[in-house]
Design an enzyme around this catalytic site. Structure first.
Site, short mmCIF file in Angstrom:
data_model
loop_
_atom_site.label_atom_id
_atom_site.label_comp_id
_atom_site.label_asym_id
_atom_site.label_seq_id
_atom_site.Cartn_x
_atom_site.Cartn_y
_atom_site.Cartn_z
N PHE A 17 55.66 47.87 50.67
CA PHE A 17 55.30 46.53 51.08
C PHE A 17 55.72 45.55 49.99
O PHE A 17 55.68 45.87 48.80
CB PHE A 17 53.80 46.43 51.35
CG PHE A 17 53.36 45.10 51.88
CD1 PHE A 17 53.80 44.66 53.12
CD2 PHE A 17 52.53 44.28 51.14
CE1 PHE A 17 53.40 43.43 53.62
CE2 PHE A 17 52.13 43.04 51.63
CZ PHE A 17 52.56 42.61 52.87
N ASP A 63 50.40 51.94 42.38
CA ASP A 63 50.04 51.12 43.53
C ASP A 63 49.40 52.07 44.54
O ASP A 63 50.08 52.78 45.27
CB ASP A 63 51.28 50.44 44.11
CG ASP A 63 50.96 49.54 45.30
OD1 ASP A 63 49.88 49.70 45.89
OD2 ASP A 63 51.80 48.70 45.65
N HIS A 118 47.30 52.44 49.52
CA HIS A 118 47.15 53.33 50.68
C HIS A 118 46.32 54.57 50.35
O HIS A 118 46.15 55.42 51.22
CB HIS A 118 48.51 53.83 51.16
CG HIS A 118 49.46 52.78 51.58
ND1 HIS A 118 50.79 53.05 51.90
CD2 HIS A 118 49.32 51.44 51.76
CE1 HIS A 118 51.41 51.93 52.24
NE2 HIS A 118 50.54 50.94 52.16
N GLN A 167 42.48 45.08 52.35
CA GLN A 167 42.92 44.24 53.48
C GLN A 167 42.43 44.88 54.78
O GLN A 167 42.08 46.06 54.82
CB GLN A 167 44.45 44.09 53.42
CG GLN A 167 45.08 43.34 54.55
CD GLN A 167 45.48 44.25 55.70
OE1 GLN A 167 45.57 45.47 55.56
NE2 GLN A 167 45.71 43.65 56.86
N LYS A 201 43.24 48.51 55.85
CA LYS A 201 43.19 49.59 54.88
C LYS A 201 42.05 50.57 55.16
O LYS A 201 41.18 50.35 55.99
CB LYS A 201 43.07 49.01 53.47
CG LYS A 201 44.28 48.18 53.02
CD LYS A 201 45.54 48.99 53.03
CE LYS A 201 46.72 48.28 52.37
NZ LYS A 201 47.16 47.08 53.12
N ARG A 240 37.34 32.89 31.23
CA ARG A 240 35.99 32.55 30.77
C ARG A 240 35.15 33.81 30.54
O ARG A 240 35.05 34.67 31.44
CB ARG A 240 35.32 31.67 31.82
CG ARG A 240 34.04 31.00 31.39
CD ARG A 240 33.53 30.12 32.52
NE ARG A 240 32.35 29.37 32.11
CZ ARG A 240 31.61 28.63 32.92
NH1 ARG A 240 31.95 28.53 34.21
NH2 ARG A 240 30.55 27.98 32.48
N TYR A 249 31.95 26.43 28.82
CA TYR A 249 33.34 26.32 29.27
C TYR A 249 34.32 26.65 28.16
O TYR A 249 35.30 25.96 27.94
CB TYR A 249 33.60 24.92 29.85
CG TYR A 249 32.70 24.60 31.03
CD1 TYR A 249 32.94 25.16 32.28
CD2 TYR A 249 31.58 23.79 30.87
CE1 TYR A 249 32.10 24.91 33.35
CE2 TYR A 249 30.72 23.54 31.93
CZ TYR A 249 30.99 24.10 33.17
OH TYR A 249 30.15 23.85 34.22
N ARG A 259 38.05 36.27 41.42
CA ARG A 259 36.76 36.96 41.56
C ARG A 259 36.46 37.30 43.01
O ARG A 259 36.61 36.47 43.90
CB ARG A 259 35.63 36.09 40.99
CG ARG A 259 35.73 35.81 39.49
CD ARG A 259 34.50 35.04 39.02
NE ARG A 259 34.39 33.74 39.66
CZ ARG A 259 34.81 32.59 39.12
NH1 ARG A 259 35.36 32.58 37.92
NH2 ARG A 259 34.65 31.45 39.78
#
Length: 388
Positions: free
Chosen positions: A88, A159, A162, A185, A188, A219, A226, A236
């Protein structure tokens, strides 16, 4: 094709009260982001434990997981990342978006996984990472790739989009000594609609801490002033997605066992059809999670393959054309492509070109059905091939 009732396959995604309870738990805790809630932290611990990793960092999606992992591994302008030509596009684009050059190499015509010999031939002084993709849940040759990595001082990034729950010679993805990424996703093996995770093996705590900073706008965890230490982005994962993924993880092993059982039968049935060659296996990849049921039709044209997929879909199968070779997409050439012509890359990737032309895959929910549906699936494929 003869008219026949379409086989019935389980819906995907699957869910039950475990997801419902998790969503309510996340809702009622009063904090819906990871810095105030507990669902993401809990999911990360559970996923790391399940995959034999020291750390897991949940992020917004699998593409971001790849990009973040590559970044903390030092990938950037002036570097190269070796990827399989058959994958992909995110495997390539994650490196290209960091300013790196993606170098596609050929794959094995039987397993569809990256060819270690092609990897070794493609390494240059600028190679920063080698990225094997565990195609459809069948793990790449991690023994040979680890040897090439050690001999050349170039780390691996798995990767594993899958390959949730997959194993190589009894070792889980997180136990193979290299960083890995997963995707959640919608299609999956585990899903919250979107989501991803980076897992870090033992000895990579420093990269994990760096990745945490970069995924949270640079952060620190308990910052109240900050004090952004480094550049980063907001990758996140939210608390609701993590709650769903905790439930999804709870049924992963049972689903893998069922899919493996069904693929044993379906691959035999498909292999008995003239002109159909199912994806092969590797005995060392002793736990295949079977994200896709893949097969080839050697000698068919791309147009013929696409027409066949249309017939399969019309007959009730969740069928798809195989991935297009990444170097045969416009996106690949926008930036970060090697200084080679398309023809030159294609010449050294003959198996990639062939597979991307003649490969078909069925969604893994087919493998969650009964034995009767495996026979019906093979009958539909046989009829579609006969009509090609």
């Amino acid at each position: 094709m003869d008219a026949r009732p379409a086989p019935e396959f389980p819906a995907w995604p699957q869910y039950d009260d475990a997801e419902r309870d998790g969503l309510i738990r996340a809702l009622e805790q009063g904090q819906w982001w990871r810095m105030g809630g507990s669902e993401v932290d809990s999911f990360e611990r559970e996923f790391a434990d399940h995959h034999g990793a020291e750390h897991a960092l949940a992020v917004t999606n699998g593409t971001h997981a790849l990009e973040l992992a590559l970044q903390v591994m030092g990938v950037g302008p002036g570097t190269e990342v070796i990827v399989p030509g058959f994958t992909f596009i995110s495997s390539s684009q994650a490196a290209q978006r960091l300013g790196a050059v993606t170098v596609p190499v050929d794959v094995d015509p039987d397993t569809y996984n990256i060819d270690p010999g092609a990897v070794a031939a493609a390494i240059t002084p600028r190679t920063k990472v080698i990225m094997p993709v565990h195609m459809a849940g069948l793990m790449a040759d991690m023994d040979t790739l680890a040897k090439i990595s050690a001999e050349n001082g170039v780390p691996l990034l798995q990767d594993a989009a899958h390959a949730h729950g997959a194993q190589w010679q009894g070792r889980r993805v997180g136990e193979l000594g290299s960083i890995a990424t997963f995707s959640f996703q919608n299609g999956k093996l585990m899903t919250a609609g979107e989501g991803g995770v980076v897992v870090f093996p033992e000895g990579e705590s420093e990269k994990y801490e760096l990745a945490f900073l970069r995924h949270s706008c640079g952060r620190p965890r308990n910052d109240r002033r900050y004090l952004h230490r480094i550049s980063g982005s907001n990758m996140r994962l939210n608390e609701f997605s993590a709650a769903v993924l905790r439930a999804q993880l709870g049924r992963l092993d049972e689903q893998i066992a069922l899919r493996d059982q069904r693929w044993t039968l379906l691959s035999q049935l498909l292999g008995a059809i003239d002109g159909v060659v199912p994806q092969g296996s590797d005995v060392r990849a002793d736990r295949n999670s079977h994200y896709m049921a893949m097969f080839r039709l050697p000698g068919i044209s791309e147009e013929g393959r696409n027409a066949l997929v249309d017939r399969l879909v019309a007959a009730g199968l969740p069928a798809f054309a195989g991935f297009r070779a990444i170097y045969r997409t416009e996106a690949f050439w926008e930036f970060g492509a090697p200084e080679e012509s398309l023809d030159a890359i294609a010449e050294r990737c003959p198996h990639t070109d062939a597979i991307s032309q003649d490969c078909v895959w069925l969604h893994h929910r087919v493998l969650l059905a009964g034995e009767q549906e495996m026979h019906a699936t093979a009958e539909i494929v046989a009829a579609a091939v006969a009509g090609a």
